[in-house]
Design an enzyme around this catalytic site. Structure first.
Site, PDB file in Angstrom:
ATOM      1  N   MET A 245       0.796  -1.269  -0.078  1.00  0.00           N
ATOM      2  CA  MET A 245      -0.044   0.013   0.121  1.00  0.00           C
ATOM      3  C   MET A 245       0.767   1.002   0.312  1.00  0.00           C
ATOM      4  SD  MET A 245      -3.884  -1.077   2.051  1.00  0.00           S
ATOM      5  CE  MET A 245      -2.751  -0.768   3.847  1.00  0.00           C
ATOM      6  N   GLY A 246       2.171   0.412  -0.688  1.00  0.00           N
ATOM      7  CA  GLY A 246       2.582   1.856  -0.703  1.00  0.00           C
ATOM      8  C   GLY A 246       3.487   2.928   1.220  1.00  0.00           C
TER       9      GLY A 246
ATOM     10  N   HIS B  16       9.437  -3.227   3.413  1.00  0.00           N
ATOM     11  CA  HIS B  16       8.731  -3.654   2.531  1.00  0.00           C
ATOM     12  C   HIS B  16       9.859  -3.712   1.786  1.00  0.00           C
ATOM     13  CE1 HIS B  16       5.850  -0.513   3.911  1.00  0.00           C
ATOM     14  NE2 HIS B  16       4.657  -1.598   3.277  1.00  0.00           N
TER      15      HIS B  16
ATOM     16  N   LYS C  48       5.218 -11.453   6.975  1.00  0.00           N
ATOM     17  CA  LYS C  48       4.751 -12.016   8.665  1.00  0.00           C
ATOM     18  C   LYS C  48       4.589 -11.416   9.474  1.00  0.00           C
ATOM     19  CE  LYS C  48       7.508 -16.702   8.181  1.00  0.00           C
ATOM     20  NZ  LYS C  48       7.971 -17.219   9.296  1.00  0.00           N
TER      21      LYS C  48
ATOM     22  N   ASP D 226       1.941  -9.390   9.024  1.00  0.00           N
ATOM     23  CA  ASP D 226       0.746  -9.400   8.642  1.00  0.00           C
ATOM     24  C   ASP D 226       0.332 -10.620   9.074  1.00  0.00           C
ATOM     25  OD1 ASP D 226      -0.194  -6.602   7.880  1.00  0.00           O
ATOM     26  OD2 ASP D 226       1.016  -6.472   7.594  1.00  0.00           O
TER      27      ASP D 226
HETATM   28  N1  LIG Z   1       8.005  -5.173   9.221  1.00  0.00           N
HETATM   29  C1  LIG Z   1       7.699  -4.990   8.502  1.00  0.00           C
HETATM   30  N2  LIG Z   1       7.999  -6.500   8.225  1.00  0.00           N
HETATM   31  C2  LIG Z   1       7.888  -7.737   7.085  1.00  0.00           C
HETATM   32  N3  LIG Z   1       6.812  -7.410   6.314  1.00  0.00           N
HETATM   33  C3  LIG Z   1       6.417  -6.254   6.356  1.00  0.00           C
HETATM   34  C4  LIG Z   1       6.573  -4.904   7.599  1.00  0.00           C
HETATM   35  N4  LIG Z   1       5.906  -3.563   7.175  1.00  0.00           N
HETATM   36  C5  LIG Z   1       4.600  -4.884   6.425  1.00  0.00           C
HETATM   37  N5  LIG Z   1       4.867  -5.958   5.801  1.00  0.00           N
HETATM   38  C6  LIG Z   1       4.912  -6.415   4.522  1.00  0.00           C
HETATM   39  O1  LIG Z   1       4.216  -5.144   3.580  1.00  0.00           O
HETATM   40  C7  LIG Z   1       3.251  -5.769   2.939  1.00  0.00           C
HETATM   41  C8  LIG Z   1       2.401  -4.550   2.389  1.00  0.00           C
HETATM   42  O2  LIG Z   1       1.655  -3.952   3.415  1.00  0.00           O
HETATM   43  P1  LIG Z   1       1.988  -2.124   3.935  1.00  0.00           P
HETATM   44  O3  LIG Z   1       1.897  -1.501   2.407  1.00  0.00           O
HETATM   45  O4  LIG Z   1       0.648  -3.072   4.742  1.00  0.00           O
HETATM   46  O5  LIG Z   1       2.434  -1.552   4.734  1.00  0.00           O
HETATM   47  P2  LIG Z   1       2.578  -1.567   6.779  1.00  0.00           P
HETATM   48  O6  LIG Z   1       3.535  -1.528   7.061  1.00  0.00           O
HETATM   49  O7  LIG Z   1       2.142  -2.983   7.598  1.00  0.00           O
HETATM   50  O8  LIG Z   1       1.333  -1.103   6.464  1.00  0.00           O
HETATM   51  P3  LIG Z   1      -0.192  -1.076   7.839  1.00  0.00           P
HETATM   52  O9  LIG Z   1       1.115  -1.815   8.757  1.00  0.00           O
HETATM   53  O10 LIG Z   1       0.355   0.378   8.325  1.00  0.00           O
HETATM   54  O11 LIG Z   1      -0.500  -0.947   6.930  1.00  0.00           O
HETATM   55  C9  LIG Z   1       2.855  -7.095   3.724  1.00  0.00           C
HETATM   56  O12 LIG Z   1       2.751  -8.436   2.880  1.00  0.00           O
HETATM   57  C10 LIG Z   1       3.161  -7.053   5.011  1.00  0.00           C
HETATM   58  O13 LIG Z   1       3.056  -7.493   5.618  1.00  0.00           O
HETATM   59  C1  LIG Z   2      -2.115  -6.945   0.651  1.00  0.00           C
HETATM   60  C2  LIG Z   2      -2.242  -5.528   0.753  1.00  0.00           C
HETATM   61  C3  LIG Z   2      -1.560  -4.623  -0.489  1.00  0.00           C
HETATM   62  C4  LIG Z   2      -4.005  -5.855  -0.401  1.00  0.00           C
HETATM   63  O1  LIG Z   2      -4.344  -4.156  -0.267  1.00  0.00           O
HETATM   64  C5  LIG Z   2      -2.474  -4.593   1.997  1.00  0.00           C
HETATM   65  O2  LIG Z   2      -3.561  -6.194   2.641  1.00  0.00           O
HETATM   66  C6  LIG Z   2      -1.109  -4.697   3.026  1.00  0.00           C
HETATM   67  O3  LIG Z   2      -0.476  -4.382   2.288  1.00  0.00           O
HETATM   68  O4  LIG Z   2      -0.335  -5.689   3.251  1.00  0.00           O
HETATM   69  N1  BAL Z   3      -1.095  -3.846   6.651  1.00  0.00           N
HETATM   70  C1  BAL Z   3      -2.541  -4.416   6.086  1.00  0.00           C
HETATM   71  C2  BAL Z   3      -3.320  -2.965   5.363  1.00  0.00           C
HETATM   72  C3  BAL Z   3      -3.804  -2.824   5.949  1.00  0.00           C
HETATM   73  O1  BAL Z   3      -3.937  -2.576   7.295  1.00  0.00           O
HETATM   74  O2  BAL Z   3      -5.352  -2.007   6.011  1.00  0.00           O
END
Ligand SMILES: Nc1ncnc2c1ncn2[C@@H]1O[C@H](COP(=O)(O)OP(=O)(O)OP(=O)(O)O)[C@@H](O)[C@H]1O
Ligand SMILES: CC(C)(CO)[C@@H](O)C(=O)[O-]
Ligand code: BAL
Length: 318
Positions: A34-35, A41, A186, A188
């Protein structure tokens, strides 16, 4: 210097790009995001880069996984910064769709917000996401992928439209990008398990990789939402990592019961000023709650610090 990734905004163009490379025998690894990219990421992107010839990253804040009461409009964004980071890693294409849902998206998040309804249940009695709220309840998109049991507990309790939104958008992205491999974090944990199950149940030809949690040097799990924590909340939020670490130690060395472990985490996070959404100890694959840690389990937490809801987890392998 690495070359700039191709930025693709149209879903038909994305599919064309993917198919043209696949027809030349290239393999594709995909990282959906989600950027507002951080090192968590980027670790997924590096892992993806090592597993296939070409890497595609999507940047899309999906209104279909946010309830109208959630933080869609507050979600941070910095596409220019994201593109720089992805260029440095040699990513080949970045998919930032503007027409993922052909209807209702209008001008993107602003328009979704403007037409938002209150609450997460529409007049039909069915759950409503920001996508449906934007399109008008009941019109527009109506096909949802649900991973019925796995989506129920943990984050599914307090985010009723979240996992059907995630599974649906990931299914759409897989159909458009047509990757060989996709990498999920992991952090999420439930999302990763749900995607694995969806891929298995629906025979997607995609191999799912789960990548370890990346943490700040003091232990806080990296998250795009961390930027919305005040310095004081950021300090308090460290209680998540500290309490999970203590619980894991107690599970492995002190034969504590699951109830004791959960109480320990609740107590430490609450004392620090966090508001607990849930603390659960579940089996790693089925996500069924366990009473006793006599098989691989994972302790999962969601907690609020101010207006920010953070999630984290720790696997426990006895
Ligand atoms: N700290 C982290 N370690 C490993 N993977 C991560 C981490 N943060 C995010 N990801 C992974 O990056 C991918 C995209 O996640 P996302 O863009 O929602 O970022 P996020 O940092 O989890 O954002 P938020 O938790 O604020 O929604 C997902 O597969 C998520 O599990
Ligand atoms: C997998 C995903 C890109 C779906 O919108 C989102 O839930 C996230 O960033 O973890
Ligand atoms: N990383 C999960 C995206 C969300 O919280 O909507």
């Amino acid at each position: 210097m690495a070359s700039e990734p191709e930025v693709i905004r149209d879903k038909t163009a994305m599919r064309r790009w993917s198919r043209s490379h696949r027809s030349k025998g290239k393999t594709l690894a995909f990282v959906p995001t989600m950027g507002f990219l951080h090192e968590g990421h980027l670790a997924l992107v590096r892992a993806a880069g090592a597993l296939a010839d070409l890497t595609v990253v999507s940047v899309y804040v999906n209104p279909g996984q946010f309830a109208p009461s959630e933080d869609l409009d507050a979600y941070p964004a910095d596409l220019r910064g994201d593109l720089h980071k992805l260029a440095d890693l040699g990513v080949h294409a970045v998919f930032c769709p503007t027409n993922l849902y052909d209807y209702g998206e209008g001008g993107g998040r602003g328009e979704v917000q403007a037409r938002r309804t209150e609450g997460a249940v529409g007049s039909s009695g069915l759950p409503v996401s920001c996508l449906e709220a934007a399109a008008g309840d009941g019109s527009g998109h109506e096909t949802w992928v649900r991973v019925e049991k796995l989506e129920r507990g943990l984050c599914g309790m307090s985010r009723p439209v979240f996992f059907r939104g995630v599974a649906t958008v990931v299914a759409k992205l897989f159909n458009i990008v047509e990757p060989d491999i996709a990498v999920f974090g992991k952090k999420d944990y439930q999302q990763w398990r749900i995607i694995c199950r969806m891929v298995r149940d629906l025979d997607f030809a995609v191999k799912i990789i789960g990548s370890e949690i990346v943490r700040e040097s003091d232990g806080l799990a990296m998250s795009s939402r961390n930027v919305r924590l005040s310095p004081e909340e950021r300090e308090k939020a460290l209680s998540i990592y500290k309490s999970l670490s203590k619980a894991k130690y107690a599970a492995l060395h002190e034969q504590s019961t699951c109830q004791e472990l959960k109480s320990l985490v609740v107590q430490l996070v609450t004392e620090a000023g966090g508001i607990i959404d849930y603390v659960e100890i579940v089996e790693q694959e089925s996500l069924i709650p366990v009473e006793e840690i006599n098989r691989p389990a994972v302790i999962c937490i969601a907690a609020w610090f101010g207006t920010v809801r953070l999630i984290d987890n720790m696997e426990i392998n006895p």
